[in-house]
Write a protein that holds these residues in place. Structure first.
Motif, mmCIF file in Angstrom:
data_model
loop_
_atom_site.group_PDB
_atom_site.id
_atom_site.type_symbol
_atom_site.label_atom_id
_atom_site.label_comp_id
_atom_site.label_asym_id
_atom_site.label_seq_id
_atom_site.Cartn_x
_atom_site.Cartn_y
_atom_site.Cartn_z
ATOM 1 N N LYS A 1 3.806 9.207 1.142
ATOM 2 C CA LYS A 1 4.634 8.176 1.777
ATOM 3 C C LYS A 1 5.115 7.172 0.754
ATOM 4 C CE LYS A 1 2.489 8.437 6.358
ATOM 5 N NZ LYS A 1 1.866 7.647 7.460
ATOM 6 N N GLU A 2 6.122 6.411 1.146
ATOM 7 C CA GLU A 2 6.624 5.368 0.274
ATOM 8 C C GLU A 2 5.699 4.148 0.320
ATOM 9 O OE1 GLU A 2 11.434 6.311 0.535
ATOM 10 O OE2 GLU A 2 10.632 4.411 1.255
ATOM 11 N N ARG A 3 5.748 3.362 -0.721
ATOM 12 C CA ARG A 3 4.983 2.135 -0.738
ATOM 13 C C ARG A 3 5.504 1.194 0.341
ATOM 14 N NH1 ARG A 3 4.765 -0.406 -6.484
ATOM 15 N NH2 ARG A 3 6.996 -0.541 -6.073
ATOM 16 N N GLU A 4 4.582 0.534 1.041
ATOM 17 C CA GLU A 4 4.985 -0.357 2.121
ATOM 18 C C GLU A 4 4.322 -1.716 1.981
ATOM 19 O OE1 GLU A 4 3.802 1.082 5.961
ATOM 20 O OE2 GLU A 4 1.665 0.933 5.529
ATOM 21 N N ARG B 1 0.838 -1.195 0.000
ATOM 22 C CA ARG B 1 0.000 0.000 0.000
ATOM 23 C C ARG B 1 0.875 1.248 0.000
ATOM 24 N NH1 ARG B 1 -2.605 -0.509 6.111
ATOM 25 N NH2 ARG B 1 -0.680 -0.062 7.285
ATOM 26 N N GLN B 2 0.305 2.312 -0.524
ATOM 27 C CA GLN B 2 1.010 3.582 -0.558
ATOM 28 C C GLN B 2 0.045 4.696 -0.185
ATOM 29 O OE1 GLN B 2 3.065 4.512 -4.221
ATOM 30 N NE2 GLN B 2 4.412 5.930 -3.177
ATOM 31 N N TYR C 1 -3.960 0.416 -2.519
ATOM 32 C CA TYR C 1 -3.504 -0.939 -2.273
ATOM 33 C C TYR C 1 -3.188 -1.620 -3.598
ATOM 34 C CZ TYR C 1 -4.622 -0.694 2.657
ATOM 35 O OH TYR C 1 -4.624 -0.354 3.993
ATOM 36 N N TYR C 2 -2.001 -2.233 -3.644
ATOM 37 C CA TYR C 2 -1.531 -2.907 -4.843
ATOM 38 C C TYR C 2 -1.309 -4.389 -4.566
ATOM 39 C CZ TYR C 2 -0.276 1.845 -6.281
ATOM 40 O OH TYR C 2 -0.297 3.176 -6.600
ATOM 41 N N ALA D 1 -4.974 4.304 1.878
ATOM 42 C CA ALA D 1 -3.876 4.192 0.915
ATOM 43 C C ALA D 1 -4.406 3.599 -0.375
ATOM 44 C CB ALA D 1 -2.767 3.288 1.462
ATOM 45 N N SER E 1 9.521 -5.324 -2.027
ATOM 46 C CA SER E 1 8.844 -4.995 -3.270
ATOM 47 C C SER E 1 9.716 -5.275 -4.488
ATOM 48 C CB SER E 1 8.417 -3.522 -3.263
ATOM 49 O OG SER E 1 9.541 -2.668 -3.135
#
Length: 124
Positions: free
Chosen positions: A43-46, A38-39, A94-95, A92, A108
């Motif tokens: 913020k950075e993707r986490e 999620r990003q 979500y990916y 966020a 990632s």
């Protein structure tokens, strides 16, 4: 052509639930571990969660443990993320992503294919 398509996002209130789905095509699904990331804005993707090809290995980011559940249906080439007790901090995009291996990964950079993302917004 490999495609990952997320769905199920939306606007909910704190404490509500959502179930995200990620339908895949163009890859041999059982050869891939799957993950959710999620990003949030600015913020950075986490990393959120990951699951092995057969579901035997699962790992969650600490802040979602006990609230989120990752699962997969290999017959339908789909991975899910059940999100309960949602908090505003879960807001966020979500990916979902796939990585070629029989393991799992929180990184990632180890994932080969990514979806376009689905927006989750949790209001307080």
């Amino acid at each position: 052509q490999v495609q990952l398509a997320e769905s199920g996002g939306g606007l909910v209130q704190a404490g509500d639930s959502l179930r995200l789905s990620c339908a895949t095509s163009g890859l041999t699904f059982i050869r891939y571990y799957m993950g959710w990331f999620r990003q949030a804005p600015g913020k950075e993707r986490e990393f959120v969660a990951t699951i092995s090809w057969n579901g035997d290995s699962i790992y969650y980011e600490d802040s979602v443990k006990g609230r989120f559940t990752i699962s997969r249906d290999n017959a339908k080439n789909t991975v899910f993320l059940q999100m309960n007790y949602l908090k505003p901090g879960d807001t966020a995009v979500y990916y979902c992503a796939s990585g070629y291996s029989y393991g799992i990964s929180r990184l990632s950079r180890t994932y080969e294919y990514w979806g376009q993302g689905t927006q989750v917004t949790v209001s307080s």
